[in-house]
Design a protein around this motif. Structure first.
Motif, PDB file in Angstrom:
ATOM      1  N   SER A  61     -15.707 116.195  -5.278  1.00  0.00           N
ATOM      2  CA  SER A  61     -16.397 114.942  -5.586  1.00  0.00           C
ATOM      3  C   SER A  61     -15.477 114.055  -6.415  1.00  0.00           C
ATOM      4  O   SER A  61     -14.432 114.509  -6.906  1.00  0.00           O
ATOM      5  N   VAL A  62     -15.868 112.818  -6.590  1.00  0.00           N
ATOM      6  CA  VAL A  62     -15.057 111.899  -7.388  1.00  0.00           C
ATOM      7  C   VAL A  62     -14.896 112.440  -8.810  1.00  0.00           C
ATOM      8  O   VAL A  62     -13.796 112.438  -9.367  1.00  0.00           O
ATOM      9  N   GLY A  63     -15.976 112.933  -9.392  1.00  0.00           N
ATOM     10  CA  GLY A  63     -15.909 113.470 -10.751  1.00  0.00           C
ATOM     11  C   GLY A  63     -15.030 114.700 -10.849  1.00  0.00           C
ATOM     12  O   GLY A  63     -14.198 114.820 -11.760  1.00  0.00           O
ATOM     13  N   ALA A  64     -15.192 115.630  -9.905  1.00  0.00           N
ATOM     14  CA  ALA A  64     -14.386 116.855  -9.926  1.00  0.00           C
ATOM     15  C   ALA A  64     -12.914 116.552  -9.659  1.00  0.00           C
ATOM     16  O   ALA A  64     -12.028 117.117 -10.309  1.00  0.00           O
ATOM     17  N   ALA A  65     -12.635 115.657  -8.725  1.00  0.00           N
ATOM     18  CA  ALA A  65     -11.254 115.280  -8.434  1.00  0.00           C
ATOM     19  C   ALA A  65     -10.623 114.578  -9.634  1.00  0.00           C
ATOM     20  O   ALA A  65      -9.443 114.783  -9.926  1.00  0.00           O
ATOM     21  N   SER A  66     -11.420 113.779 -10.339  1.00  0.00           N
ATOM     22  CA  SER A  66     -10.915 113.098 -11.537  1.00  0.00           C
ATOM     23  C   SER A  66     -10.541 114.103 -12.613  1.00  0.00           C
ATOM     24  O   SER A  66      -9.496 113.981 -13.256  1.00  0.00           O
ATOM     25  N   ARG A  67     -11.387 115.107 -12.801  1.00  0.00           N
ATOM     26  CA  ARG A  67     -11.094 116.124 -13.810  1.00  0.00           C
ATOM     27  C   ARG A  67      -9.832 116.914 -13.450  1.00  0.00           C
ATOM     28  O   ARG A  67      -9.045 117.266 -14.328  1.00  0.00           O
ATOM     29  N   VAL A  68      -9.634 117.209 -12.153  1.00  0.00           N
ATOM     30  CA  VAL A  68      -8.414 117.900 -11.723  1.00  0.00           C
ATOM     31  C   VAL A  68      -7.187 117.065 -12.085  1.00  0.00           C
ATOM     32  O   VAL A  68      -6.159 117.603 -12.497  1.00  0.00           O
ATOM     33  N   ALA A  69      -7.297 115.739 -11.943  1.00  0.00           N
ATOM     34  CA  ALA A  69      -6.185 114.837 -12.245  1.00  0.00           C
ATOM     35  C   ALA A  69      -6.072 114.515 -13.731  1.00  0.00           C
ATOM     36  O   ALA A  69      -5.165 113.784 -14.138  1.00  0.00           O
ATOM     37  N   VAL A  72     -10.872 110.530 -16.664  1.00  0.00           N
ATOM     38  CA  VAL A  72     -12.306 110.351 -16.836  1.00  0.00           C
ATOM     39  C   VAL A  72     -12.868 109.982 -15.453  1.00  0.00           C
ATOM     40  O   VAL A  72     -12.219 109.247 -14.706  1.00  0.00           O
ATOM     41  N   PRO A  73     -14.041 110.479 -15.065  1.00  0.00           N
ATOM     42  CA  PRO A  73     -14.579 110.164 -13.738  1.00  0.00           C
ATOM     43  C   PRO A  73     -14.652 108.670 -13.413  1.00  0.00           C
ATOM     44  O   PRO A  73     -14.394 108.273 -12.280  1.00  0.00           O
ATOM     45  N   ALA A  74     -14.968 107.841 -14.394  1.00  0.00           N
ATOM     46  CA  ALA A  74     -15.019 106.393 -14.142  1.00  0.00           C
ATOM     47  C   ALA A  74     -13.633 105.848 -13.790  1.00  0.00           C
ATOM     48  O   ALA A  74     -13.497 105.007 -12.899  1.00  0.00           O
ATOM     49  N   THR A  75     -12.608 106.348 -14.437  1.00  0.00           N
ATOM     50  CA  THR A  75     -11.241 105.920 -14.123  1.00  0.00           C
ATOM     51  C   THR A  75     -10.838 106.416 -12.746  1.00  0.00           C
ATOM     52  O   THR A  75     -10.181 105.696 -11.979  1.00  0.00           O
ATOM     53  N   GLY A  76     -11.232 107.622 -12.397  1.00  0.00           N
ATOM     54  CA  GLY A  76     -10.958 108.146 -11.059  1.00  0.00           C
ATOM     55  C   GLY A  76     -11.623 107.308  -9.978  1.00  0.00           C
ATOM     56  O   GLY A  76     -11.009 107.005  -8.950  1.00  0.00           O
ATOM     57  N   ALA A  77     -12.872 106.923 -10.214  1.00  0.00           N
ATOM     58  CA  ALA A  77     -13.578 106.078  -9.244  1.00  0.00           C
ATOM     59  C   ALA A  77     -12.905 104.715  -9.128  1.00  0.00           C
ATOM     60  O   ALA A  77     -12.770 104.169  -8.023  1.00  0.00           O
TER      61      ALA A  77
END
Length: 163
Positions: A61-69, A72-77
């Protein structure tokens, strides 16, 4: 003559080759290098964006992919949006509310209440005020196997059909 008589003397001399998923990558640079050209326009470093895209393409998900990178999920989105991925969480009516807010026809408090979530409102404002980066979709070629064509295009009429 039976089937066993016909098959007598037949033997297998070769083995079947293992077949995998075919993939084509025309790029010579890795994803982080290709995204490096857009580093100043992205809300995160290109290396983090590359990790984000790879995790997102892997099914996270966007949140999980953001955490891997490490984002913050908002920055990933935001990064995915800038790279041309449709991640805006707003419905068409909620987008109209955000546009009314941006045009100063609705106050912030009312707009957030109509959208329902501060986080979705903030991401919606970002998506409305920041277009995808030109050329970024080409930089992601091979990383995201997403059909960009509108799947319902043939089901909708256009203005010429109404006349």
């Amino acid at each position: 003559m039976g089937l066993s008589d016909i098959a007598a003397g037949i033997e297998v001399t070769t083995e079947q080759r293992e077949r995998g998923v075919a993939s084509v990558d025309d790029t010579e640079a890795d994803l982080a290098e290709r995204l490096g050209a857009y580093d100043s326009a992205l809300p995160c470093p290109a290396s983090a964006a590359a990790t984000l895209v790879e995790a997102y393409a892997g099914g996270k998900s966007v949140g999980a992919a953001s955490r891997v990178a490490g984002l913050v999920p908002a920055t990933g989105a935001r990064a995915l949006h800038r790279l041309g991925e449709p991640v805006c969480p707003l419905s068409p009516v909620e987008r109209d509310v955000v546009r009314d807010f941006l045009d100063a026809r609705v106050g912030r408090t009312d707009a957030v209440a109509l959208v329902g979530s501060e986080t979705e409102f903030a991401l919606g404002v970002y998506c409305e005020t920041h277009d995808p980066i030109p050329g970024a979709v080409e930089a992601l070629e091979g990383a995201l196997a997403v059909e960009r064509a509108d799947p319902l295009a043939d089901a909708r009429s256009d203005v010429g059909d109404l006349l």
